[in-house]
Scaffold this motif. Structure first.
Motif, PDB file in Angstrom:
ATOM      1  N   LYS A 265      30.118  50.062  40.688  1.00 53.82           N
ATOM      2  CA  LYS A 265      30.155  50.919  39.731  1.00 53.82           C
ATOM      3  C   LYS A 265      29.109  51.119  38.780  1.00 53.82           C
ATOM      4  O   LYS A 265      28.528  50.052  38.176  1.00 53.82           O
ATOM      5  N   VAL A 266      28.825  52.200  38.368  1.00 57.20           N
ATOM      6  CA  VAL A 266      27.407  52.397  37.516  1.00 57.20           C
ATOM      7  C   VAL A 266      28.052  52.324  36.273  1.00 57.20           C
ATOM      8  O   VAL A 266      28.779  53.121  35.553  1.00 57.20           O
ATOM      9  N   LEU A 267      27.236  51.621  35.607  1.00 56.39           N
ATOM     10  CA  LEU A 267      27.380  51.062  34.098  1.00 56.39           C
ATOM     11  C   LEU A 267      26.589  52.269  33.403  1.00 56.39           C
ATOM     12  O   LEU A 267      26.929  52.370  32.160  1.00 56.39           O
TER      13      LEU A 267
ATOM     14  N   THR B 124      39.823  47.774  26.973  1.00 59.37           N
ATOM     15  CA  THR B 124      39.101  48.829  25.841  1.00 59.37           C
ATOM     16  C   THR B 124      37.921  49.355  26.239  1.00 59.37           C
ATOM     17  O   THR B 124      37.449  50.567  26.201  1.00 59.37           O
ATOM     18  N   LEU B 125      37.092  48.596  27.010  1.00 62.44           N
ATOM     19  CA  LEU B 125      35.908  48.873  27.567  1.00 62.44           C
ATOM     20  C   LEU B 125      35.940  49.855  28.966  1.00 62.44           C
ATOM     21  O   LEU B 125      34.783  50.254  29.334  1.00 62.44           O
ATOM     22  N   GLY B 126      37.068  49.829  29.463  1.00 65.68           N
ATOM     23  CA  GLY B 126      37.066  50.455  30.829  1.00 65.68           C
ATOM     24  C   GLY B 126      36.621  49.709  31.940  1.00 65.68           C
ATOM     25  O   GLY B 126      36.529  50.040  33.058  1.00 65.68           O
ATOM     26  N   GLN B 127      36.783  48.343  31.807  1.00 64.45           N
ATOM     27  CA  GLN B 127      36.195  47.647  32.800  1.00 64.45           C
ATOM     28  C   GLN B 127      37.029  47.294  33.779  1.00 64.45           C
ATOM     29  O   GLN B 127      38.353  47.018  33.628  1.00 64.45           O
ATOM     30  N   MET B 128      36.560  47.184  35.347  1.00 62.65           N
ATOM     31  CA  MET B 128      37.371  47.385  36.261  1.00 62.65           C
ATOM     32  C   MET B 128      37.810  45.885  36.495  1.00 62.65           C
ATOM     33  O   MET B 128      37.053  44.906  36.593  1.00 62.65           O
ATOM     34  N   GLY B 129      39.155  45.473  36.597  1.00 62.50           N
ATOM     35  CA  GLY B 129      39.512  44.145  36.803  1.00 62.50           C
ATOM     36  C   GLY B 129      39.231  43.665  38.186  1.00 62.50           C
ATOM     37  O   GLY B 129      39.024  44.299  39.048  1.00 62.50           O
ATOM     38  N   ALA B 130      39.479  42.182  38.289  1.00 61.71           N
ATOM     39  CA  ALA B 130      39.346  41.611  39.596  1.00 61.71           C
ATOM     40  C   ALA B 130      40.302  42.239  40.679  1.00 61.71           C
ATOM     41  O   ALA B 130      41.463  42.319  40.515  1.00 61.71           O
ATOM     42  N   ARG B 131      39.806  42.108  41.942  1.00 58.33           N
ATOM     43  CA  ARG B 131      40.542  42.376  43.044  1.00 58.33           C
ATOM     44  C   ARG B 131      41.120  41.283  43.876  1.00 58.33           C
ATOM     45  O   ARG B 131      40.109  40.139  43.903  1.00 58.33           O
ATOM     46  N   THR B 132      42.225  41.041  44.458  1.00 61.00           N
ATOM     47  CA  THR B 132      42.473  40.147  45.481  1.00 61.00           C
ATOM     48  C   THR B 132      42.064  40.562  46.695  1.00 61.00           C
ATOM     49  O   THR B 132      41.749  41.498  47.051  1.00 61.00           O
ATOM     50  N   ALA B 133      41.420  39.618  47.554  1.00 64.80           N
ATOM     51  CA  ALA B 133      40.945  39.582  48.789  1.00 64.80           C
ATOM     52  C   ALA B 133      41.954  39.948  49.502  1.00 64.80           C
ATOM     53  O   ALA B 133      43.139  39.178  50.015  1.00 64.80           O
ATOM     54  N   PRO B 134      42.084  41.032  50.559  1.00 63.01           N
ATOM     55  CA  PRO B 134      43.104  41.105  51.403  1.00 63.01           C
ATOM     56  C   PRO B 134      43.193  40.442  52.643  1.00 63.01           C
ATOM     57  O   PRO B 134      41.924  39.826  52.908  1.00 63.01           O
ATOM     58  N   GLY B 135      44.106  40.118  53.192  1.00 62.33           N
ATOM     59  CA  GLY B 135      44.162  39.193  54.599  1.00 62.33           C
ATOM     60  C   GLY B 135      43.775  39.864  55.750  1.00 62.33           C
ATOM     61  O   GLY B 135      43.685  41.172  55.739  1.00 62.33           O
ATOM     62  N   GLY B 136      43.506  39.011  56.809  1.00 61.85           N
ATOM     63  CA  GLY B 136      43.021  39.503  57.843  1.00 61.85           C
ATOM     64  C   GLY B 136      44.263  39.736  58.823  1.00 61.85           C
ATOM     65  O   GLY B 136      45.397  40.154  58.470  1.00 61.85           O
ATOM     66  N   PHE B 137      43.810  39.468  60.105  1.00 60.97           N
ATOM     67  CA  PHE B 137      44.923  39.735  61.291  1.00 60.97           C
ATOM     68  C   PHE B 137      45.293  38.307  61.944  1.00 60.97           C
ATOM     69  O   PHE B 137      44.217  37.565  62.125  1.00 60.97           O
ATOM     70  N   PRO B 138      46.372  38.097  62.074  1.00 59.64           N
ATOM     71  CA  PRO B 138      47.551  38.659  61.756  1.00 59.64           C
ATOM     72  C   PRO B 138      48.049  38.665  60.344  1.00 59.64           C
ATOM     73  O   PRO B 138      47.464  37.798  59.545  1.00 59.64           O
ATOM     74  N   LEU B 139      48.832  39.785  60.095  1.00 59.47           N
ATOM     75  CA  LEU B 139      49.299  39.908  58.524  1.00 59.47           C
ATOM     76  C   LEU B 139      50.276  38.432  58.480  1.00 59.47           C
ATOM     77  O   LEU B 139      51.052  38.129  59.270  1.00 59.47           O
TER      78      LEU B 139
ATOM     79  N   GLY C 201      30.352  55.562  35.219  1.00 55.67           N
ATOM     80  CA  GLY C 201      31.458  55.054  35.529  1.00 55.67           C
ATOM     81  C   GLY C 201      31.995  55.408  36.918  1.00 55.67           C
ATOM     82  O   GLY C 201      33.123  55.318  37.257  1.00 55.67           O
ATOM     83  N   SER C 202      31.245  56.079  37.706  1.00 56.48           N
ATOM     84  CA  SER C 202      31.408  56.533  38.997  1.00 56.48           C
ATOM     85  C   SER C 202      31.317  55.281  39.798  1.00 56.48           C
ATOM     86  O   SER C 202      30.564  54.275  39.584  1.00 56.48           O
ATOM     87  N   LEU C 203      31.866  55.423  41.253  1.00 57.36           N
ATOM     88  CA  LEU C 203      31.815  54.473  42.106  1.00 57.36           C
ATOM     89  C   LEU C 203      30.525  54.942  43.114  1.00 57.36           C
ATOM     90  O   LEU C 203      30.523  55.926  43.627  1.00 57.36           O
ATOM     91  N   LEU C 204      29.679  53.881  43.501  1.00 57.87           N
ATOM     92  CA  LEU C 204      28.494  53.951  44.325  1.00 57.87           C
ATOM     93  C   LEU C 204      28.975  53.442  45.509  1.00 57.87           C
ATOM     94  O   LEU C 204      29.248  52.252  45.430  1.00 57.87           O
TER      95      LEU C 204
END
Length: 525
Positions: free
Chosen positions: A130-132, A330-345, A174-177
């Motif tokens: 994310k461009v700061l 307030t500052l528009g900061q992106m929150g943390a993401r959970t890591a998606p699982g693999g295979f099999p679900l 604010g854009s995604l790179l």
């Protein structure tokens, strides 16, 4: 914008502009005045938690560690950016604002990486950030424009760190790179218009996986509906439509029937709709049938039913500490993401909530089953792209529930195809001429009594087949091992060149790399 993005060889310089740099201190203007925050003549440590550019100035979220270990958050404006995670010593001026030494401001910028460790991020790795900030650097007469930016990395091993980049064109704040690592100090920009936004796919996948429920739970509930249940005719037809799409083991063993089942597993529903096909015309599409079931369930619910409460029960809450969540919002900061699982679900059976009647429970189970099919679809997108050596990898992941006597066994399937990298000397060469050079991989995962959980991986390249099998139960592993010779003979009789055939006790190893970055067996090694 296209082309290379470079990481500068020197630490970034302070922001340029008409204003003169203070000789003693760099002022940070508090957005909310706080008198007596820091005792006169004292300095405290400040950590930069968030950064946002607003015109010529920058907004900072600082965590101050005061005397006695007490911590507080303050928001301040600065004429130059300080990288996320950097630490500076601050004091408070007579006017109430904060001040840091100019040397401290310069040293803080070292916290922004100016070099990529290619051991952590090998060449060819896709980097999302994310461009700061974005600033134009002073150039000599006749020199092309050059822009310096701070970006926050959102994926891979560098997630959460700040990079300093230089580019011939400004990066929109604010854009995604999206960029591919070309070397320790060079990134190749990837236009989002020519490539799906992998970050958005990953975020949506994490959301869907938190909502998903087992297909087995829904189908068992539908099978166990009382025959004399007072259901509307359209709802009863929708239930029968879902159950009719569930094959038995003999049907799955038929190659032609299996191909049709894969086609109607729900993975291609959207493609069918775009082509003008009706998913409810036999042979039925599983995801289309589930969507129709939900559509018939909702009007059949008792009056006053809270649909939001029912569907929200599928979602696992992901909460940030309140003292971080509010300022970052307030500052528009992106929150943390959970890591998606693999295979099999992973299996997730939604528990019946106390006080729910059967129709409410069915709605929750159906919504969870649809999210599970969508998780497979998003996993397919996430694992589709270009490998480090230039091959185009395409992934199809899906799930087929099947009947075995009185049980329902979900069969999870994943296909992957790797096409050879384009020949630079013969760019016009047709892909059909490279068909034999394509690498195919198939993964299967299911849990069937009395064998228990099984996972199978097979790889086919240039007519050579290799396979690895994993069984969770010692008896099953021993049984499969004793039949590998017979399996090899049947495969050879089918005209295949058979390589390794092995059975292991346990589950396949899952390293930090994704399927897009590694192969099970390197046939050229």
């Amino acid at each position: 914008m296209t082309g290379d993005i470079n990481l500068p060889t020197l630490p970034p310089a302070p922001a340029t502009g008409p204003r003169p740099a203070p000789a003693v201190g760099e002022l940070l203007k508090l957005l909310e005045p706080q008198t007596g925050l820091i005792d006169a003549g004292k300095t405290v440590n400040a950590e930069v938690l968030a950064l946002k550019q607003g015109g010529e100035a920058f907004q900072l979220l600082l965590k101050l560690t005061l005397e006695g270990g007490r911590q507080t958050l303050v928001q301040a404006a600065s004429n130059q950016p300080l990288p996320l995670g950097s630490n500076v010593a601050v004091s408070q001026t007579a006017s109430g604002d904060l001040a840091i030494s100019l040397q401290q401001a310069l040293s803080a910028n070292v916290a922004a990486l100016t070099r990529i460790d290619t051991q952590q991020l090998p060449v060819g790795t896709l980097l999302q950030a994310k461009v700061l900030t974005s600033q134009m650097l002073p150039q000599g007469a006749g020199q092309p424009a050059l822009y310096r930016s701070l970006v926050s990395v959102l994926n891979n091993a560098l997630s959460g760190t700040t990079l300093t980049l230089e580019s011939p064109q400004p990066l929109r704040v604010g854009s995604l790179l999206s960029a591919v690592v070309q070397g320790a100090q060079t990134l190749d920009f990837v236009p989002l218009s020519g490539l799906r936004d992998q970050l958005a796919v990953s975020q949506q996948l994490a959301t869907q996986q938190s909502r998903q429920g087992s297909l087995e739970g829904l189908l068992s509930a539908l099978q166990n509906l009382p025959r004399n249940a007072d259901l509307p005719a359209d709802l009863r037809a929708a239930v029968e439509r879902v159950l009719a799409g569930m094959p038995d083991l003999a049907q799955v063993s038929n190659p032609k029937v299996l191909a049709q089942l894969l086609h109607n597993s729900g993975a291609l529903l959207e493609a069918k709709l775009l082509a003008g096909q009706n998913p409810l015309v036999p042979p039925l599409d599983m995801k289309g049938s589930l969507l129709r079931l939900v559509a018939e369930l909702m009007p059949a619910l008792p009056a006053g039913t809270n649909l939001n409460a029912i569907l929200a029960a599928n979602t696992l809450a992901q909460m940030l500490p309140s003292f971080v969540r509010s300022p970052l919002g307030t500052l528009g900061q992106m929150g943390a993401r959970t890591a998606p699982g693999g295979f099999p679900l992973p299996e997730r059976l939604l528990q019946r909530l106390e006080g729910e009647n059967s129709l409410e429970n069915l709605l929750r189970l159906a919504a969870g089953a649809i999210s599970r099919l969508q998780s497979h679809q998003l996993s397919s997108l996430e694992q589709t792209g270009t490998t480090a050596d230039g091959r185009l990898q395409t992934t199809w992941q899906m799930e087929i529930p099947m009947r075995t006597l009185q049980d329902i066994v979900p069969l999870q399937v994943k296909f992957q195809r790797e096409e050879p990298a384009p020949d630079k000397d013969e760019p016009e060469r047709k892909i059909e001429r490279d068909a034999k050079k394509m690498l195919w991989r198939v993964e299967l995962a299911f849990d069937m009594e009395p064998l228990g959980p099984l996972q199978i991986q097979a790889q086919l390249s240039e007519g050579k087949l290799s396979s690895q099998l994993w069984a969770s139960r010692p008896f099953t592993a021993s049984l499969i091992e004793s039949h590998l010779g017979s399996l090899r003979e049947r495969l050879v009789a089918s005209g295949l060149n058979v390589g390794d055939l092995d059975c292991h006790l346990g589950t396949p190893p899952r390293g930090p790399k994704t399927g897009l970055e590694q192969r099970w067996v390197d046939e050229t090694a």
